[in-house]
Scaffold this motif. Structure first.
Motif, PDB file in Angstrom:
ATOM      1  N   VAL A 499      -4.226  -0.508   2.734  1.00 42.60           N
ATOM      2  CA  VAL A 499      -4.324   0.813   3.352  1.00 42.60           C
ATOM      3  C   VAL A 499      -4.803   1.854   2.347  1.00 42.60           C
ATOM      4  O   VAL A 499      -5.593   2.748   2.684  1.00 42.60           O
ATOM      5  CB  VAL A 499      -2.955   1.230   3.945  1.00 42.60           C
ATOM      6  CG1 VAL A 499      -2.934   2.717   4.268  1.00 42.60           C
ATOM      7  CG2 VAL A 499      -2.653   0.422   5.207  1.00 42.60           C
ATOM      8  N   LEU A 500      -4.352   1.743   1.108  1.00 46.61           N
ATOM      9  CA  LEU A 500      -4.660   2.770   0.097  1.00 46.61           C
ATOM     10  C   LEU A 500      -5.949   2.524  -0.665  1.00 46.61           C
ATOM     11  O   LEU A 500      -6.351   3.365  -1.473  1.00 46.61           O
ATOM     12  CB  LEU A 500      -3.486   2.883  -0.887  1.00 46.61           C
ATOM     13  CG  LEU A 500      -2.188   3.448  -0.281  1.00 46.61           C
ATOM     14  CD1 LEU A 500      -1.036   3.293  -1.264  1.00 46.61           C
ATOM     15  CD2 LEU A 500      -2.363   4.903   0.117  1.00 46.61           C
ATOM     16  N   GLN A 501      -6.607   1.398  -0.423  1.00 45.20           N
ATOM     17  CA  GLN A 501      -7.861   1.145  -1.140  1.00 45.20           C
ATOM     18  C   GLN A 501      -8.912   2.168  -0.717  1.00 45.20           C
ATOM     19  O   GLN A 501      -9.063   2.489   0.451  1.00 45.20           O
ATOM     20  CB  GLN A 501      -8.351  -0.275  -0.875  1.00 45.20           C
ATOM     21  CG  GLN A 501      -8.739  -0.558   0.566  1.00 45.20           C
ATOM     22  CD  GLN A 501      -9.124  -2.005   0.810  1.00 45.20           C
ATOM     23  OE1 GLN A 501      -9.341  -2.763  -0.131  1.00 45.20           O
ATOM     24  NE2 GLN A 501      -9.208  -2.409   2.072  1.00 45.20           N
ATOM     25  N   GLY A 502      -9.601   2.706  -1.709  1.00 44.86           N
ATOM     26  CA  GLY A 502     -10.622   3.712  -1.432  1.00 44.86           C
ATOM     27  C   GLY A 502     -10.071   5.075  -1.083  1.00 44.86           C
ATOM     28  O   GLY A 502     -10.824   5.982  -0.717  1.00 44.86           O
ATOM     29  N   GLN A 503      -8.758   5.249  -1.191  1.00 45.85           N
ATOM     30  CA  GLN A 503      -8.134   6.526  -0.834  1.00 45.85           C
ATOM     31  C   GLN A 503      -7.916   7.403  -2.066  1.00 45.85           C
ATOM     32  O   GLN A 503      -7.360   8.493  -1.964  1.00 45.85           O
ATOM     33  CB  GLN A 503      -6.786   6.286  -0.150  1.00 45.85           C
ATOM     34  CG  GLN A 503      -6.860   5.452   1.122  1.00 45.85           C
ATOM     35  CD  GLN A 503      -7.392   6.238   2.324  1.00 45.85           C
ATOM     36  OE1 GLN A 503      -7.633   7.444   2.247  1.00 45.85           O
ATOM     37  NE2 GLN A 503      -7.595   5.549   3.427  1.00 45.85           N
ATOM     38  N   GLY A 504      -8.360   6.917  -3.243  1.00 43.11           N
ATOM     39  CA  GLY A 504      -8.139   7.668  -4.481  1.00 43.11           C
ATOM     40  C   GLY A 504      -6.814   7.299  -5.110  1.00 43.11           C
ATOM     41  O   GLY A 504      -5.893   6.822  -4.441  1.00 43.11           O
ATOM     42  N   GLY A 505      -6.699   7.481  -6.394  1.00 42.25           N
ATOM     43  CA  GLY A 505      -5.430   7.226  -7.067  1.00 42.25           C
ATOM     44  C   GLY A 505      -5.290   5.817  -7.613  1.00 42.25           C
ATOM     45  O   GLY A 505      -4.245   5.459  -8.155  1.00 42.25           O
ATOM     46  N   ASP A 506      -6.346   4.997  -7.481  1.00 45.34           N
ATOM     47  CA  ASP A 506      -6.328   3.640  -8.044  1.00 45.34           C
ATOM     48  C   ASP A 506      -5.084   2.855  -7.630  1.00 45.34           C
ATOM     49  O   ASP A 506      -4.339   2.336  -8.470  1.00 45.34           O
ATOM     50  CB  ASP A 506      -6.428   3.695  -9.576  1.00 45.34           C
ATOM     51  CG  ASP A 506      -7.731   4.350 -10.032  1.00 45.34           C
ATOM     52  OD1 ASP A 506      -8.760   4.125  -9.360  1.00 45.34           O
ATOM     53  OD2 ASP A 506      -7.714   5.074 -11.037  1.00 45.34           O
ATOM     54  N   TRP A 507      -4.874   2.761  -6.350  1.00 42.14           N
ATOM     55  CA  TRP A 507      -3.678   2.077  -5.856  1.00 42.14           C
ATOM     56  C   TRP A 507      -3.899   0.566  -5.841  1.00 42.14           C
ATOM     57  O   TRP A 507      -4.214  -0.027  -4.815  1.00 42.14           O
ATOM     58  CB  TRP A 507      -3.320   2.585  -4.457  1.00 42.14           C
ATOM     59  CG  TRP A 507      -2.694   3.940  -4.479  1.00 42.14           C
ATOM     60  CD1 TRP A 507      -3.310   5.133  -4.276  1.00 42.14           C
ATOM     61  CD2 TRP A 507      -1.331   4.228  -4.757  1.00 42.14           C
ATOM     62  NE1 TRP A 507      -2.418   6.161  -4.403  1.00 42.14           N
ATOM     63  CE2 TRP A 507      -1.179   5.648  -4.695  1.00 42.14           C
ATOM     64  CE3 TRP A 507      -0.212   3.457  -5.049  1.00 42.14           C
ATOM     65  CZ2 TRP A 507       0.020   6.279  -4.917  1.00 42.14           C
ATOM     66  CZ3 TRP A 507       0.998   4.083  -5.264  1.00 42.14           C
ATOM     67  CH2 TRP A 507       1.113   5.487  -5.199  1.00 42.14           C
TER      68      TRP A 507
END
Length: 588
Positions: A499-507
């Motif tokens: 879900v967090l991939q490409g959302q910023g923050g290098d998750w």
């Protein structure tokens, strides 16, 4: 001056009368080729009655509509004919147009689309066409209105489904994809040169939909084959049959497994001579179980036999229901990035090109106790790591208050705390205050929290979300309806990374695990690119490996839908208020 004015008025009136007598028309809006308006009076009469009236129908020569009440389409049909100045649309010189003939074939083949041919008068068109031979005004007018009604029904049914999803308490914005039907039919359909191509453009542009349609064609053939063979139901068992055990109907079992392709038709067991349930049959049973959401042990259980005895006609109905529901989804949700299929107990994630990225098991709302997970579409907007669980007052009253009354330290011992309405922790409270909701109980974050270590939020009226859970053993069950309505996910870490991939923050994996296990409590991470999510209900799907899978109708929605279809049109198409079955906050 008075005489001049009077003369002008008289002249205007005379002109008005002359224009009316000469049939003055307003501007024609339709883009279709002009046609005769010689039957306009007949068309007016038929449409105003909202049904093809018995006094206009010699049913021995011109069959009436199977479902003559078209009041739900009256305004649309009136606009359709208004826009073309009441010219006929589907005949020229008293003969059916090529487009009308092509639609008659579509109506005959409607079953292949998961529709009911009789809903579109499939058996009646031959007599209507024959009645055109005498070129009578009644026959031509009746043919035209009947064709308009059925074409509109057919296109609308394929575009947005026959019944509004809100009729079943599903919150799906089907109106977003609705045509201006009068304009669409007049401008795009009346003179269509390639009707099958036109229909393909009306239907959902989805591989899942097309595969389901192909599966339906196959199961319609299986239904005919099963009816012709008239096979008796398989005898049930009181004790599970394992490899090496005896089963009296081995030959019938093999034939049933071969019907859907779970057993090879070229197998040496095609003519079994013994009643032994052997390893070849067991492998076929295991494949069948895999496709039907049954524990995959290859053993012949009562549950497996019950499923095998479900007739192909019922499987056809399941596929029809699935096609109906696919038609409800507008584009953003037809190709949603996340989809939960409730009867399957599975979550799927898709990449931006609509290709499957992953599947994982889920636990959904239990059937008993009004905790069914609702069907709806929404947008996932944020993730919460190490969440609190705010215990609903009803749950606190039933499950916690009796224990608080006898043990003042019970809540603290179970990782709960009490807060006031401002969220401030309270140490001085009574069981009565908890029971009345004057103070709130919440479970503190941590690995034993009922919501686990992460929840995935798409704010909605049902208070439904995805979350992890400490009760991981439930994912090993075949049937997984155990929650209060929310959806528990099998692989929360993997889902959070996805879900967090490409959302910023290098998750990445490490960062997600740190946020879940060591990070601050109740940490919210907003998604820069929110994700469409569909909580859906399909009891028949074509799975990734190409096999057709069927699941139990756990919430009874298929049964409800079939009852509506049996009544025939006009179907419920007006939106009705969606009433949540779950209670706000009572959805862990």
């Amino acid at each position: 001056m008075m005489k001049a004015s009077l003369r002008s008025v008289c002249t205007a009136c005379a002109l008005t009368v002359l224009l009316l007598v000469s049939g003055c028309h307003r501007h024609r809006k339709s883009k279709s080729a002009p046609n005769t308006d010689a039957y306009s009076d007949n068309l007016h009469q038929l449409i105003e009655k909202k049904a093809l009236p018995p006094e206009k129908v010699d049913t021995s020569k011109v069959p009436n509509l199977r479902w003559p009440n078209f009041s739900d389409y009256e305004a649309i049909i009136q606009t359709f004919y208004d826009d073309r100045n009441y010219e006929v649309a589907w005949t020229r010189d008293g003969a059916p147009t090529a487009t009308a003939t092509a639609f008659i074939q579509q109506f005959r083949d409607a079953a292949a689309k998961g529709l009911i041919p009789e809903d579109y008068d499939a058996p009646r068109w031959a007599d209507r066409v024959k009645a055109l031979n005498n070129k009578s005004a009644d026959a031509i007018s009746l043919f035209d209105v009947a064709m308009t009604v059925n074409v509109m029904r057919y296109i609308s049914d394929l575009r947005i489904g026959r019944v509004n999803p809100s009729r079943f308490n599903f919150e799906v914005p089907v109106q977003d994809k609705k045509y201006d039907l009068a304009e669409f039919v007049s401008d795009n359909v009346v003179d269509a040169s390639d009707v099958p191509k036109l229909i393909a453009g009306v239907e959902p542009d989805s591989e899942d939909y097309r595969k389901t349609e192909q599966a339906l064609a196959h199961y319609l053939d299986l239904e005919k084959q099963q009816e012709q063979e008239s096979a008796e139901p398989l005898p049930t068992v009181t004790k599970t049959v394992s490899v090496g055990d005896s089963y009296p109907a081995v030959a019938a079992l093999l034939a049933r497994l071969q019907l859907e392709g779970d057993a090879d038709t070229d197998d040496a067991l095609s003519s079994p001579t013994s009643s032994v349930f052997n390893s070849t049959l067991s492998a076929a049973v295991k494949n069948y179980q895999h496709r039907h959401g049954i524990t995959e042990d290859g053993k012949l259980t009562a549950q497996t036999i019950k499923s095998l005895n479900i007739p192909m006609a019922d499987r056809v109905a399941q596929l029809q229901d699935s096609l109906e529901r696919w038609r409800w989804l507008p584009e953003p949700y037809l190709h949603a990035r996340l989809m939960v299929n409730l009867p399957e107990f599975v979550l799927r994630g898709y990449d931006s090109d609509h290709k499957l990225d992953f599947t994982m098991r889920v636990v959904v709302g239990q059937v008993m106790g009004q905790h069914e997970t609702p069907v709806f579409t929404h947008i996932m907007k944020y993730v919460v790591f190490r969440p609190y669980w705010n215990v609903p007052v009803d749950i606190a009253r039933k499950e916690l208050v009796p224990r608080i009354a006898t043990n003042r330290g019970y809540l603290a011992s179970k990782n709960f705390e009490v807060t006031n309405n401002k969220g401030l922790v309270q140490t001085d409270y009574t069981a009565k205050e908890v029971s009345q909701g004057a103070v709130m109980v919440r479970e503190k974050p941590g690995p034993k929290n009922s919501l686990g270590l992460v929840k995935f939020m798409f704010p909605n009226q049902y208070d439904i979300y995805l979350h992890s859970t400490p009760a991981v053993s439930l994912f090993e069950r075949t049937r997984r309806d155990f929650s209060h309505g929310c959806i528990r996910v099998q692989k929360p870490v993997d889902l959070a990374v996805w879900v967090l991939q490409g959302q910023g923050g290098d998750w990445d994996l490490d960062k997600v695990e740190e946020a879940m296990n060591k990070g601050p409590d109740n940490r919210t991470v907003s998604l820069k690119n929110p994700l469409p999510i569909v909580i859906f209900y399909l009891t028949a799907i074509v799975a990734e490996e190409g096999q057709v899978h069927f699941f139990d109708d756990i919430y009874g929605y298929d049964s409800e839908m079939q009852k509506v279809f049996e009544k025939g049109p006009p179907y419920p198409i007006k939106p009705t208020p969606v009433v949540p079955k779950t209670k706000t906050g009572d959805t862990a």
